[in-house]
Design a protein around this motif. Structure first.
Motif, PDB file in Angstrom:
ATOM      1  N   GLY A 100      18.406 -60.250  32.629  1.00  0.00           N
ATOM      2  CA  GLY A 100      17.156 -60.469  33.368  1.00  0.00           C
ATOM      3  C   GLY A 100      15.944 -59.883  32.672  1.00  0.00           C
ATOM      4  N   LEU A 101      16.162 -58.925  31.764  1.00  0.00           N
ATOM      5  CA  LEU A 101      15.051 -58.233  31.118  1.00  0.00           C
ATOM      6  C   LEU A 101      14.668 -58.917  29.800  1.00  0.00           C
ATOM      7  CD1 LEU A 101      16.190 -54.610  31.979  1.00  0.00           C
ATOM      8  CD2 LEU A 101      14.296 -55.892  33.004  1.00  0.00           C
TER       9      LEU A 101
ATOM     10  N   ASP B 240      20.134 -61.680  38.177  1.00  0.00           N
ATOM     11  CA  ASP B 240      21.437 -61.000  38.055  1.00  0.00           C
ATOM     12  C   ASP B 240      22.547 -61.684  38.874  1.00  0.00           C
ATOM     13  OD1 ASP B 240      20.350 -59.097  36.384  1.00  0.00           O
ATOM     14  OD2 ASP B 240      20.351 -57.478  37.869  1.00  0.00           O
TER      15      ASP B 240
ATOM     16  N   SER C  32      22.306 -55.093  36.852  1.00  0.00           N
ATOM     17  CA  SER C  32      22.360 -53.834  37.589  1.00  0.00           C
ATOM     18  C   SER C  32      23.540 -53.943  38.540  1.00  0.00           C
ATOM     19  CB  SER C  32      21.081 -53.644  38.400  1.00  0.00           C
ATOM     20  OG  SER C  32      19.978 -53.474  37.546  1.00  0.00           O
TER      21      SER C  32
ATOM     22  N   ASN D  70      20.616 -48.730  33.055  1.00  0.00           N
ATOM     23  CA  ASN D  70      19.292 -49.170  33.490  1.00  0.00           C
ATOM     24  C   ASN D  70      18.443 -47.893  33.612  1.00  0.00           C
ATOM     25  OD1 ASN D  70      17.057 -50.350  34.610  1.00  0.00           O
ATOM     26  ND2 ASN D  70      18.132 -51.507  36.180  1.00  0.00           N
TER      27      ASN D  70
ATOM     28  N   ARG E 211      14.970 -44.627  38.418  1.00  0.00           N
ATOM     29  CA  ARG E 211      13.927 -45.497  38.960  1.00  0.00           C
ATOM     30  C   ARG E 211      12.739 -44.682  39.463  1.00  0.00           C
ATOM     31  NH1 ARG E 211      16.750 -50.304  39.353  1.00  0.00           N
ATOM     32  NH2 ARG E 211      15.169 -51.347  40.607  1.00  0.00           N
TER      33      ARG E 211
ATOM     34  N   ARG F  17       9.217 -53.703  47.180  1.00  0.00           N
ATOM     35  CA  ARG F  17      10.307 -54.591  46.773  1.00  0.00           C
ATOM     36  C   ARG F  17      11.493 -53.715  46.379  1.00  0.00           C
ATOM     37  NH1 ARG F  17      13.604 -54.858  41.897  1.00  0.00           N
ATOM     38  NH2 ARG F  17      14.873 -56.702  42.245  1.00  0.00           N
TER      39      ARG F  17
ATOM     40  N   MET G 119      15.916 -53.833  45.319  1.00  0.00           N
ATOM     41  CA  MET G 119      17.017 -54.702  44.905  1.00  0.00           C
ATOM     42  C   MET G 119      17.774 -55.108  46.174  1.00  0.00           C
ATOM     43  SD  MET G 119      18.408 -53.031  41.370  1.00  0.00           S
ATOM     44  CE  MET G 119      18.613 -51.351  41.940  1.00  0.00           C
TER      45      MET G 119
ATOM     46  N   PHE H  80      14.862 -59.699  40.839  1.00  0.00           N
ATOM     47  CA  PHE H  80      13.919 -59.112  39.885  1.00  0.00           C
ATOM     48  C   PHE H  80      12.945 -60.135  39.315  1.00  0.00           C
ATOM     49  CE2 PHE H  80      12.777 -57.760  35.563  1.00  0.00           C
ATOM     50  CZ  PHE H  80      12.147 -56.573  35.869  1.00  0.00           C
TER      51      PHE H  80
ATOM     52  N   ASN I 288      11.392 -49.097  39.436  1.00  0.00           N
ATOM     53  CA  ASN I 288      12.213 -49.423  38.278  1.00  0.00           C
ATOM     54  C   ASN I 288      12.037 -48.339  37.227  1.00  0.00           C
ATOM     55  OD1 ASN I 288      13.957 -51.810  37.567  1.00  0.00           O
ATOM     56  ND2 ASN I 288      12.365 -52.880  38.734  1.00  0.00           N
TER      57      ASN I 288
ATOM     58  N   PHE J 189      23.887 -50.439  34.516  1.00  0.00           N
ATOM     59  CA  PHE J 189      24.166 -51.855  34.247  1.00  0.00           C
ATOM     60  C   PHE J 189      25.672 -51.957  34.057  1.00  0.00           C
ATOM     61  CE2 PHE J 189      19.894 -52.140  31.892  1.00  0.00           C
ATOM     62  CZ  PHE J 189      19.283 -52.904  32.859  1.00  0.00           C
TER      63      PHE J 189
HETATM   64  C1  TK8 Z   1      17.126 -57.075  35.604  1.00  0.00           C
HETATM   65  C2  TK8 Z   1      17.433 -56.198  36.811  1.00  0.00           C
HETATM   66  C3  TK8 Z   1      16.387 -55.121  36.977  1.00  0.00           C
HETATM   67  C4  TK8 Z   1      16.698 -54.191  38.157  1.00  0.00           C
HETATM   68  C5  TK8 Z   1      15.918 -54.717  39.341  1.00  0.00           C
HETATM   69  O1  TK8 Z   1      17.926 -58.195  35.627  1.00  0.00           O
HETATM   70  O2  TK8 Z   1      16.325 -55.738  39.889  1.00  0.00           O
HETATM   71  O3  TK8 Z   1      14.916 -54.119  39.705  1.00  0.00           O
HETATM   72  O4  TK8 Z   1      16.330 -52.870  37.903  1.00  0.00           O
HETATM   73  O5  TK8 Z   1      16.158 -54.460  35.824  1.00  0.00           O
HETATM   74  O6  TK8 Z   1      18.739 -55.662  36.707  1.00  0.00           O
END
Ligand code: TK8
Length: 338
Positions: A38-39, A77, A95, A150, A153, A174, A176, A197, A214, A241
């Motif tokens: 995703g990044l 993801d 993640s 990852n 945060r 927001r 996850m 994300f 994040n 991750f």
């Molecule tokens: C990226 C995610 C992302 C995660 C989120 O695919 O969703 O905030 O921290 O970095 O895995």
């Protein structure tokens, strides 16, 4: 007429056999691994995915090819994980949090304020508990090879500096897609909105949400500073991750190729953790330069936040399993005293 059907059957059989060979990588045919994250490519995870590609292609003499896809090009993801289950994508490195709908036990890594140091997370993830959870993946069509990082945060928002627990009140954040985070942010008096994300930047820009959380490397790589005014160094949770492979693909590989891919994922993962720590440290400078207002959170305030969230931890101790959560805290304790 019979003749025609006969030829159609022959052609169809040939097509099927060719297709089967293509995916099982029989002699001479390259095995292709579609690997999506995703990044962005410039994020440590993206760079480490490129490293994984180099290792695999070199060690297999080009017999196994890795095609990397960054920036959620193949979906977020959860969508990519489902593509692995369906056998239409080979690798993703999400993640752990959005996977709680598939393996609820991943929820233990969503409990806030568990790991004080990254090395504690390494010890738990690379130890018995990390493996115990990876072992739950195959029954869901997934194989988990190892954990990447990852990381810690931190909260950003467009409304105000968040220094004290009370400052969370009323903020639309927001999160996850994981219940533990929903409950924790509610306990702090904010309004959590779960979303994938890939939708976060637009949601911040349009004001659908006030903030997000994040690691710093992601806040830089995804340019969240362009649409956020305040960064608070909350370090409220450490997110791993998990390196996932489609089980249907995995099962078609020879034991030697499985070994090669496993080792490459672990080696690239070591590189990723190291680079991620370096980049996260440098990102603070970069964010200062970008003009986002940064504030620390004092140890006393972190402790207060922890106290407020304590009932959520108790709730999930029951939901996730007393044994599992106790094992988590015991292993952290062990790592701390090493
Ligand atoms: C990226 C995610 C992302 C995660 C989120 O695919 O969703 O905030 O921290 O970095 O895995």
């Amino acid at each position: 007429m019979k003749r025609v059907w006969g030829s159609v059957c022959v052609v169809l059989c040939l097509v099927l056999v060719t297709a089967a060979c293509g995916t099982s990588g029989s002699a001479g045919e390259a095995i292709v691994i579609k690997a999506g994250i995703g990044l962005n490519e410039d994020h440590p995870q993206g760079q480490a995915l490129n490293r994984f590609k180099e290792i695999v292609e070199e060690k297999s003499g080009g017999r196994i090819q890795v095609r990397p896809y960054f920036s959620a090009q193949l979906g977020d993801d959860l969508k990519m994980t489902e593509a692995l289950q369906a056998g239409v994508q080979e690798v993703t490195i999400p993640s752990t949090s959005p996977l709680v709908g598939i393996v609820p036990e991943f929820g233990i890594f969503d409990l806030p304020f568990v790991f004080d140091e990254e090395e504690e997370a390494d010890a738990v993830l690379d130890g018995a508990l990390g493996q115990k959870i990876l072992d739950k993946l195959p029954e869901h069509g997934l194989v988990g090879l190892t954990y990447w990082e990852n990381g810690y945060r931190n909260l950003t928002n467009s409304r105000r500096p968040v220094k004290r627990a009370e400052d969370f009140r009323g903020l639309k954040i927001r999160t996850m897609q994981t219940d533990v985070h929903l409950d924790a942010f509610k306990a702090l008096g904010s309004n959590p909105t779960p979303m994938p994300f890939s939708e976060v930047f637009t949601a911040l820009e349009s004001g659908t949400v006030d903030g997000q959380e994040n690691p710093l490397a992601t806040i830089v790589s995804n340019k969240f500073y362009e649409v956020q005014d305040y960064l608070s160094l909350t370090k409220h949770v450490y997110t791993p991750f998990v390196f996932l492979v489609s089980k249907s693909f995995w099962d078609r590989l020879s034991p030697e190729d499985q070994q090669l891919i496993r080792e490459a994922a672990i080696e690239a993962g070591k590189y990723e953790r190291e680079l991620n720590r370096k980049v996260n440290a440098e990102s603070l400078e970069e964010l200062k330069k970008q003009g986002i207002k940064i504030n620390e959170v004092s140890p006393e305030e972190r402790e207060r936040m922890k106290q407020i969230i304590q009932p959520v931890i108790e709730k999930y101790r029951k939901k996730l399993g007393e044994d599992l959560v106790s094992q988590l805290f015991e292993e952290v304790e062990k790592a701390r005293n090493r």
